[in-house]
Each structure stands twice: as C-alpha cells, then as structure tokens.
Design an enzyme around this catalytic site. Structure first.
Site, PDB file in Angstrom:
ATOM      1  N   ASP A 132      -2.818   6.301  12.945  1.00  0.00           N
ATOM      2  CA  ASP A 132      -3.805   5.458  12.896  1.00  0.00           C
ATOM      3  C   ASP A 132      -4.134   4.871  14.071  1.00  0.00           C
ATOM      4  O   ASP A 132      -5.219   4.818  14.996  1.00  0.00           O
ATOM      5  CB  ASP A 132      -3.239   4.426  12.233  1.00  0.00           C
ATOM      6  CG  ASP A 132      -2.032   3.579  12.186  1.00  0.00           C
ATOM      7  OD1 ASP A 132      -0.771   4.217  13.010  1.00  0.00           O
ATOM      8  OD2 ASP A 132      -1.788   2.518  11.703  1.00  0.00           O
TER       9      ASP A 132
ATOM     10  N   SER B  60       4.962  -1.450   2.845  1.00  0.00           N
ATOM     11  CA  SER B  60       4.143  -2.071   3.922  1.00  0.00           C
ATOM     12  C   SER B  60       4.488  -3.660   3.298  1.00  0.00           C
ATOM     13  O   SER B  60       3.980  -4.553   3.440  1.00  0.00           O
ATOM     14  CB  SER B  60       2.141  -1.796   3.917  1.00  0.00           C
ATOM     15  OG  SER B  60       2.356  -1.178   4.365  1.00  0.00           O
ATOM     16  N   SER B  61       5.415  -3.930   3.432  1.00  0.00           N
ATOM     17  CA  SER B  61       6.017  -5.396   2.289  1.00  0.00           C
ATOM     18  C   SER B  61       5.540  -6.103   3.814  1.00  0.00           C
ATOM     19  O   SER B  61       5.101  -7.663   2.907  1.00  0.00           O
ATOM     20  CB  SER B  61       7.439  -5.247   2.017  1.00  0.00           C
ATOM     21  OG  SER B  61       8.820  -5.341   2.807  1.00  0.00           O
TER      22      SER B  61
ATOM     23  N   TYR C 169       9.726   5.325  16.123  1.00  0.00           N
ATOM     24  CA  TYR C 169       8.482   5.740  16.032  1.00  0.00           C
ATOM     25  C   TYR C 169       8.150   5.077  16.715  1.00  0.00           C
ATOM     26  O   TYR C 169       6.781   6.048  17.488  1.00  0.00           O
ATOM     27  CB  TYR C 169       8.148   3.894  14.977  1.00  0.00           C
ATOM     28  CG  TYR C 169       7.109   3.669  14.560  1.00  0.00           C
ATOM     29  CD1 TYR C 169       5.885   4.233  13.773  1.00  0.00           C
ATOM     30  CD2 TYR C 169       5.645   2.995  15.647  1.00  0.00           C
ATOM     31  CE1 TYR C 169       5.089   3.705  13.452  1.00  0.00           C
ATOM     32  CE2 TYR C 169       4.572   2.376  15.194  1.00  0.00           C
ATOM     33  CZ  TYR C 169       3.488   2.999  13.966  1.00  0.00           C
ATOM     34  OH  TYR C 169       2.445   2.711  13.933  1.00  0.00           O
TER      35      TYR C 169
ATOM     36  N   ASP D 113      -1.842  -0.354   7.589  1.00  0.00           N
ATOM     37  CA  ASP D 113      -1.265  -1.220   6.546  1.00  0.00           C
ATOM     38  C   ASP D 113      -2.358  -2.301   6.145  1.00  0.00           C
ATOM     39  O   ASP D 113      -2.478  -3.287   5.197  1.00  0.00           O
ATOM     40  CB  ASP D 113      -0.170  -1.728   6.646  1.00  0.00           C
ATOM     41  CG  ASP D 113       0.821  -0.444   6.960  1.00  0.00           C
ATOM     42  OD1 ASP D 113       0.521   0.513   6.762  1.00  0.00           O
ATOM     43  OD2 ASP D 113       1.879  -0.443   7.714  1.00  0.00           O
TER      44      ASP D 113
ATOM     45  N   GLY E 101       8.560   1.808   3.051  1.00  0.00           N
ATOM     46  CA  GLY E 101       7.441   1.986   3.803  1.00  0.00           C
ATOM     47  C   GLY E 101       6.489   1.712   3.205  1.00  0.00           C
ATOM     48  O   GLY E 101       5.409   2.291   2.710  1.00  0.00           O
TER      49      GLY E 101
ATOM     50  N   ARG F 278       0.349  -0.777  -0.662  1.00  0.00           N
ATOM     51  CA  ARG F 278       0.582   0.286   0.038  1.00  0.00           C
ATOM     52  C   ARG F 278       0.850   1.748   0.299  1.00  0.00           C
ATOM     53  O   ARG F 278       2.295   1.310   0.302  1.00  0.00           O
ATOM     54  CB  ARG F 278      -0.952   0.018   1.371  1.00  0.00           C
ATOM     55  CG  ARG F 278       0.255  -0.046   2.898  1.00  0.00           C
ATOM     56  CD  ARG F 278       0.109   1.784   3.219  1.00  0.00           C
ATOM     57  NE  ARG F 278       0.761   1.672   3.874  1.00  0.00           N
ATOM     58  CZ  ARG F 278       2.112   1.861   4.444  1.00  0.00           C
ATOM     59  NH1 ARG F 278       2.074   2.154   3.221  1.00  0.00           N
ATOM     60  NH2 ARG F 278       2.454   2.426   5.347  1.00  0.00           N
TER      61      ARG F 278
ATOM     62  N   HIS G  66       1.031   8.649  11.164  1.00  0.00           N
ATOM     63  CA  HIS G  66       1.083   8.776  12.602  1.00  0.00           C
ATOM     64  C   HIS G  66      -0.394   9.258  13.004  1.00  0.00           C
ATOM     65  O   HIS G  66      -0.396  10.159  14.588  1.00  0.00           O
ATOM     66  CB  HIS G  66       2.359   9.545  12.554  1.00  0.00           C
ATOM     67  CG  HIS G  66       3.544   9.381  12.199  1.00  0.00           C
ATOM     68  ND1 HIS G  66       3.717   7.728  12.989  1.00  0.00           N
ATOM     69  CD2 HIS G  66       4.466   9.369  11.481  1.00  0.00           C
ATOM     70  CE1 HIS G  66       5.025   7.220  12.959  1.00  0.00           C
ATOM     71  NE2 HIS G  66       5.472   8.327  11.564  1.00  0.00           N
TER      72      HIS G  66
HETATM   73  C1  GLA Z   1       3.934   2.154   9.720  1.00  0.00           C
HETATM   74  C2  GLA Z   1       2.931   1.405  10.619  1.00  0.00           C
HETATM   75  C3  GLA Z   1       1.525   1.824  10.819  1.00  0.00           C
HETATM   76  C4  GLA Z   1       1.525   3.636  10.513  1.00  0.00           C
HETATM   77  C5  GLA Z   1       2.617   4.308   9.787  1.00  0.00           C
HETATM   78  C6  GLA Z   1       2.653   5.267  10.312  1.00  0.00           C
HETATM   79  O1  GLA Z   1       3.570   1.849   8.329  1.00  0.00           O
HETATM   80  O2  GLA Z   1       2.999   0.099  10.461  1.00  0.00           O
HETATM   81  O3  GLA Z   1       0.764   1.281  11.224  1.00  0.00           O
HETATM   82  O4  GLA Z   1       1.700   4.029  12.228  1.00  0.00           O
HETATM   83  O5  GLA Z   1       3.762   3.735  10.205  1.00  0.00           O
HETATM   84  O6  GLA Z   1       1.103   6.367   9.616  1.00  0.00           O
END
Ligand code: GLA
Length: 342
Positions: A27, A112-113, A203, A154, A110, A18, A25
């Site tokens: 969710d 979402s693999s 994070y 994600d 970034g 995705r 930051h």
């Molecule tokens: C990563 C986390 C998500 C979200 C983003 C930032 O991808 O896995 O849950 O917090 O960072 O938006």
C-alpha cells in the site's frame, strides 16, 4: 469534510476489522491489495457530551478522558486512547461524547483493531466525508498517535467495504473496486499465538528499504524484474522483488477469484507467504509452521500471513465443509453510524 453534520444525541458506531487476503507491504508503495472487512468489529456507543471524550473499554482497563480540542494525541493515556485522540485532533473536534467501546476483534493480531477504532471514532465525531477522505484522516491520526508511517489499506478497507465482497485497492490511484467473494470460498483467520504491534517493529525499516529501491528503479509495482535483479544491495533487491511480484499476484488473485478458481487463489496465497517470508522478511517461525500445516490440510487451498507480519494471524482459504481452529470470517459491511436518539 462536513464538520457541521447534524449528529444524533445518542448513537452506536460499528467498524469492522479487516483481513487482507493478498497484497501486503504494497500500500505505501503505490501497489495493489485485496482486503476484506470481517464479521469481527469494534463498537462505540455514546451520548454527546460537550468539549470532551470519555470512553471506557470492555477489554482494556483504564478510562479514557480527553479534553477537546486535542493538540498532542501521542501523549494521551491509556495508550489505546491515542487512536481516538489522533482522530479528534485531525478533525479539530470541539464536541465529543461519553460512552463505551467494545470489540470482538482481538488486539495486536493484524486484523486492524486500531484502524477500526479510528474509523469508529471518526464517525462518532461526525465525520461524514467521502470514504477516501475519512480514511486519509484516520491514517494521519494513526501516524500522529504512534509515529509509525503506516499505509492507508486498513482504514480504506474498513470505511468502504461491502457485505459479500472483497475490496481490490489500487493505491496509485487510491481507487477501490468491490469484487464478489464466491460462496464456495471460505476464509479463516488463525492466530499464530504471537502478538504483534507496529510500534517498535521493523515496519519502518522495511518501508525505508522499499523506498530506497524505488528511488533507483521508479515505482516498484511497474519495475521490471531484470532491473530489480540487477540491484547490487541484496536487501533492497529482495524488498523490491516482493513488492513487484506481490502486485502481480494481487491482480492474478482477483481474476482467479472472479472465475471461482480457488486452487489458483490458494496457490497465489502460498506464493505470497513465501515472498513475505524470504524477500520481505516479515514472517516468524510460528507463522511459517502454521502456513505449512495448513498447506497440507485437506480442503485448504492456501494460506499466508496477513497484515504487517512479525506475528499475528494467518488467513486460509478453505472448502466450506472444512473446519479449522480459528475464526470463520465473512465478507462484511464497512463502518456505519446508527442513530439511537435524535
Ligand atoms: C499494516 C499497515 C498497513 C499495511 C500493512 C501491510 O497493517 O497499517 O498500512 O502496510 O501493515 O500490508
């Protein structure tokens, strides 16, 4: 969950990555985000195998061999196998598969693999639950596997996406609304050249700071800016301001996209990047210069870092005639299982 689902003997599962168009930051603070599944994906092909999972990756060396049931996913090696093991542990799986995992998704970018691998594993193990439940299990699996308290964006985007649409997610109600992406809107993903991973990144610290601000102010998406600006701790004030203003930008972006007002969408993306850079402090010099370069590129409406930050990729919104150095990404379908042999 339906753990007794009828499963094919051999199968293929495809789970897209995705790109988050806006709303980072937010969710884990009950805010809003607008991710879109993309045409880069992780695929698992497998055959049922009894109480074990054996997988090899076409990208990363090291065969994964796990006995089921799994009890300590965080100890599994190679380390990419922890996402697989985390899902098997969440599901309490006792029946696994032998197969291979391949991916067109770049790792640690970034996009979402890891969430794509989790969702692919869940479907491969026969999780046929409603999208939110699958996403919650995969989020719990990632948290167990990595120790990072990630949010659910994600996994929820990857399981519930629809081709041609972006997903407006309200994390307070955990509801997902698919909104069409206009044909005139072309999104690109451009790598900054810096790898990133959540493990070992700030994070967790950011999340703790945002939660400390919320302990004083109440839910940050609804907090008023004058109360936020009255916070004496500068870091908390900045984190809270990002979350609050970012949620407003997500709503405005969704409305602008529905009206095909791409100038406005691009403006909001640039404001989002500035807020992630200055208030949430998750950007890097490489991401900032890339966004700056794109901002002054003809035919580009706007750009921002996407995902957690600390490196990784930028997403840009451009005119369809423009070509940039990156991936031209299309709004794609969510994860799905294909039966190869019953
Ligand atoms: C990563 C986390 C998500 C979200 C983003 C930032 O991808 O896995 O849950 O917090 O960072 O938006």
């Amino acid at each position: 969950m339906n753990k007794k689902a009828v499963l094919p003997r051999s199968f293929r599962v495809v789970a897209p990555g995705r790109v988050n168009l806006i709303g980072d930051h937010t969710d884990y603070m009950g805010g809003l985000a607008f991710p879109m599944a993309i045409n880069l994906a992780t695929t698992i092909t497998g055959i049922r195998s009894g109480p074990k999972i054996e997988l090899h990756s076409d990208q990363i060396p090291g065969e994964l061999q796990i006995s089921l049931p799994v009890t300590e996913p965080q100890l599994v090696r190679p380390s990419w196998g922890r996402y697989v093991a985390g899902v098997a542990a969440e599901l309490g799986s006792t029946e696994g598969f032998v197969g291979k995992v391949s991916s067109t998704l770049p790792h640690g970018s970034g996009l979402s693999s890891s969430a794509a691998l989790e969702v692919a594993t869940a479907l491969a193990l026969g999780d046929t639950g409603p999208p939110l439940e699958v996403a919650l299990r995969c989020q719990a699996a990632e948290q167990a596997a990595t120790g990072v308290p990630c949010g659910i964006m994600d996994q929820l985007a990857i399981i519930s996406a629809q081709a041609g649409h972006g997903m407006l997610i309200d994390f307070a109600s955990q509801s997902v609304t698919a909104l069409p992406i206009p044909e005139a809107a072309q999104f690109w993903v451009i790598h900054s050249g810096e790898g990133r991973q959540l493990v070992g990144s700030p994070y967790v610290e950011r999340r703790v700071q945002a939660e400390s601000a919320a302990a004083v102010l109440g839910p940050l998406p609804q907090a008023d800016l004058s109360s936020i600006n009255a916070l004496s701790d500068q870091a908390l004030r900045h984190r809270a301001r990002h979350v609050q203003t970012e949620c407003t930008r997500v709503s405005e972006f969704a409305a602008a996209l529905l009206h095909s007002d791409l100038e406005q969408c691009g403006e909001l993306m640039l404001e989002s990047h500035a807020s992630l850079r200055d208030d949430y402090e998750v950007s890097t010099d490489a991401l900032n210069s890339l966004v700056e370069k794109l901002r002054t590129t003809s035919g580009v409406y706007g750009a921002r870092l996407t995902g957690a930050g600390f490196g990784g990729c930028v997403v840009a919104l451009a005119d369809p005639e423009v070509t940039l150095e990156g991936w031209r990404v299309m709004p794609s379908n969510g994860a799905r299982m294909e039966w190869l042999e019953a």
